[in-house]
Design a protein around this motif. Structure first.
Motif: not given
Length: 285
Positions: A113-139
């Protein structure tokens, strides 16, 4: 009252002022986070006085913002129900094997159900933010979400040097955030009943630092107001505790994808990490 009913009331108003339109636009954008909103925060963001918001609420038939908020979202959708309150032991008395089989079925349904409801645009935006080498990532993750945050951090350290695991102990947060800067990214993981520490951090990060990616299990939540991206994961379970399995699968997918796009730095990080494991004799030989 849902959003459609809200706009039906708005449509009956005559001579809307510019301020009225700003209030309407704000409520439209943040409708799902209203159960967790405070008058002072709303007025600050819209840049209006509390009395101005109150007058608008009277225009659409409410005694004030609190009256509007109560009518907007059904209480059961956001009341902090504890696990023991929703647990029905009589419905869970069965053999161990039958229970485990049902658990696996629940987990599989959540992942699907999570995969079926996942918004592809939101997922791609999240991935771009997490993978950006210029940005420090806090978790950060509080309570049960802390395990997911730490898992992401431990694997993420192989891939991204500039990653910081934040302590949910609010007294330690300033020490971890002192080097943060504008443009950094926060990955926050929080499940219903929603950590107040994580909520405050997401708000602060949004206001003072940069983008926030939130993984949570409820569409109605206190984060959507401030998050750049909200990724929803199912957590339904018939037992005492809700499931975190779909969130764990998503975390695994994100951190593995980060490894796919990292490039040369990935090999350098692994070599350093493996040499440290060897130096401190971390694993049995």
């Amino acid at each position: 009252m849902n959003k459609t009913e809200f706009f039906q009331r708005v449509a009956q108003l005559d001579n809307l002022t510019a301020t009225d339109r700003r209030v309407i636009d704000y409520l439209d954008k943040h409708f799902l986070s209203l159960p967790y909103s405070k008058v002072v925060d709303i007025c600050k963001e819209i840049n209006i006085a509390k009395s101005t918001l109150g007058r608008f609420m009277i225009k659409i038939g409410f005694n004030g913002f609190q009256d509007f908020k109560k009518a907007t979202i059904k209480p059961e959708l956001y009341r902090n129900i504890s696990p023991i309150e929703r647990f029905n032991k009589e419905n869970n008395l069965q053999s161990g094997m039958a229970y485990v089989q049902r658990h696996f079925s629940d987990v599989t349904d959540n992942i699907t159900d999570t995969l079926d409801k996942m918004n592809a645009q939101d997922l791609e935006k999240a991935i771009a933010l997490l993978c950006d080498p210029e940005k420090r990532l806090y978790v950060i993750g509080s309570a049960s979400a802390n395990a997911l945050a730490e898992y992401f951090y431990l694997l993420g350290r192989y891939i991204k040097k500039d990653i910081v695991l934040l302590d949910a102990n609010i007294g330690n947060l300033p020490h971890k955030l002192v080097d943060s800067r504008r443009g950094d990214v926060l990955l926050a993981i929080s499940y219903f009943r929603f950590s107040s520490v994580t909520t405050r951090l997401v708000r602060w990060f949004h206001q003072h630092r940069g983008d926030t990616v939130v993984i949570t299990d409820r569409e109605v939540n206190p984060f959507s107001h401030f998050a750049s991206v909200v990724l929803l994961t199912e957590s339904r379970h018939k037992g005492l505790f809700n499931s975190r399995s779909a969130g764990f699968v998503l975390i695994e997918a994100l951190v593995n994808y980060m490894g796919e796009v990292t490039g040369k730095e990935l090999g350098d990080n692994f070599q350093v990490m493996e040499s440290l494991f060897e130096e401190f004799n971390v694993f049995n030989k």
